[in-house]
Write an enzyme that holds these catalytic residues in place. Structure first.
Site, PDB file in Angstrom:
ATOM      1  CB  CYS A 293      37.505  40.708  51.443  1.00 44.59           C
ATOM      2  SG  CYS A 293      36.052  42.035  51.003  1.00 44.59           S
ATOM      3  CD  GLU A 327      43.466  39.071  47.654  1.00 43.61           C
ATOM      4  OE1 GLU A 327      42.745  39.147  46.872  1.00 43.61           O
ATOM      5  OE2 GLU A 327      43.708  38.084  48.615  1.00 43.61           O
TER       6      GLU A 327
END
Length: 432
Positions: A293, A327
């Site tokens: 993140c 990600e």
């Protein structure tokens, strides 16, 4: 003290309002949850919007939570009746995806005809146009519908953190007594969140922290970065995730923070280390993700901090002898930042390197080959030939791209001489 005349005037006004149902009161009854109306946005333009929910603040007019059809959910907001055009009524029988914004000079159909595919892609990125669920694959569409149902309404309108008041973009799962507040107060050092300003002010005088917990691994000038282990500082990292969710739509990590490390970027002055943003990464990622993140807080965006965090994540990957990738899925702003960063780094290498291969570029940058291929494809600099991707680029092509504002040198760069970090033995990849 009010004069008798003013009191009588106020009493008269109140009497006229309560003696018979007012027009606005009757209009409230016609607002249907789930229907679409034309709504005036903050910039003065009109857009079709779905009414999601209604609330009635104490001693105030009702407010309606709306989603502007065709736009990113960060634009969702609470509005008053005066911004809804009731003269046209609800757009019954019309799907939200078919409802188009009204503009004075052009229709969406006209825009479609005038724009090329690349121009439309750029238009959608700038205006945060969200990809319709109907265009997603079945699995992604099902997950998106579930996500929208769980995070449909944003109750927190604003947060106070440090010297900044920041409008929230998305729903965040703060505990109920906090999650339904219109405004939260957050300590910029320990990230404790509070409902009341007086509690916040008292906390500021009592809080002893002036920097994130964990160890400082980078300091150059006024920029400092800390590594915070989710196992050692669980509450801080959970609070950081809740804060981040206010500005990230697709984020699922809130409380299970132990398997992650958090890299918190700060600006330093005589008062302390003020949080700017962060990225997190799994301690052991099976997919070799070097970022789980990433976020730059809104007051610090467009100052180069986002690309600094991206560059920092790749510096750590190099020390781990691994190639990495963020990600997926990335946020819309994340996609723009990463693509711009990848493009600049690759162009900067290609201008001085002849005969480079995809594999060689991956070794030099720490980027995955998939990310390199995707970036070069967007620049028309790679071709698929005899089962392999081959870089096809002319020096002038590279120079022209580097002159554009979109791919210019990042404002902030990581100076590896100031990095004080060693990966744990488990994280170091052995090249075979």
């Amino acid at each position: 003290m009010e004069s008798t005349t003013e009191q009588n005037s106020n009493t008269s006004q109140m009497s006229s309002l309560t003696s018979s149902p007012s027009a606005s009161t009757r209009e409230y009854d016609y607002i249907l949850i789930g229907e679409s109306y034309q709504v005036k946005r903050c910039d003065g333009t009109w857009n079709a919007a779905e009414i999601i929910q209604k609330r009635v603040p104490p001693d105030q007019e009702p407010e309606y939570y709306v989603h502007y059809e065709g736009l990113n959910r960060r634009m969702d907001e609470w509005i008053q009746l005066s911004r809804i055009d009731l003269s046209r009524g609800p757009a019954s029988g019309r799907s939200g995806r078919e409802a188009l914004p009204l503009t004075p000079d052009s229709s969406a159909e006209g825009l479609e005809r005038k724009m090329t595919r690349r121009q439309k892609q750029r238009h959608d990125e700038i205006n945060h146009v969200q990809k319709p669920i109907e265009e997603m694959d079945p699995t992604t569409a099902a997950l998106e519908r579930e996500h929208e149902a769980l995070t449909k309404v944003k109750y927190i309108d604003m947060i106070q953190i440090g010297k900044y008041e920041i409008d929230a973009w998305y729903f965040s799962p703060f505990p109920d007594e906090y999650g339904k507040q219109r405004r939260l107060f957050i300590c910029e050092y320990c990230l404790k969140y509070m409902k009341l300003e007086k509690t916040y002010q008292r906390h500021l005088s009592d809080c002893n922290l002036r920097q994130p917990p964990g160890g400082e691994i980078y300091r150059k000038g006024t920029i400092s970065l800390f590594e915070v282990d989710g196992l050692d500082h669980k509450v801080y990292c959970q609070n950081l995730c809740l804060l981040a969710k206010l500005f990230l739509d697709h984020k699922t990590l809130y409380f299970d923070v132990e398997p992650f490390c958090f890299y918190v970027l700060t600006e330093v002055d005589k008062e302390g280390c003020h949080i700017v943003g962060y990225f997190s990464k799994e301690k052991e990622s099976q997919e070799n993700n070097n970022v789980a993140c990433i976020l730059t807080l809104p007051p610090y965006q467009r100052k180069g901090y986002g690309k600094f965090l991206i560059a920092f994540s790749y510096e750590l990957s190099k020390l781990e002898n691994m190639v990495g990738s963020p990600e997926k899925p990335l946020s819309d702003l994340g996609k723009l930042s990463y693509r711009s960063y990848w493009t600049y780094v690759l162009l900067d290498i290609l201008k001085d390197t002849k005969g480079a291969s995809i594999k060689k570029l991956s070794e030099m940058t720490g980027f995955t080959q998939e990310d390199i291929i995707g970036t070069l494809q967007s620049l028309n600099m790679v071709k698929y030939w005899k089962g392999h991707y081959v870089i096809c680029v002319q020096p002038k092509q590279v120079e022209d791209h580097l002159k554009s504002a979109q791919y210019r040198r990042p404002k902030l760069t990581v100076d590896s001489d100031y990095l004080r970090w060693n990966p744990s033995p488990k994280r170091i990849k052995t090249n075979k």
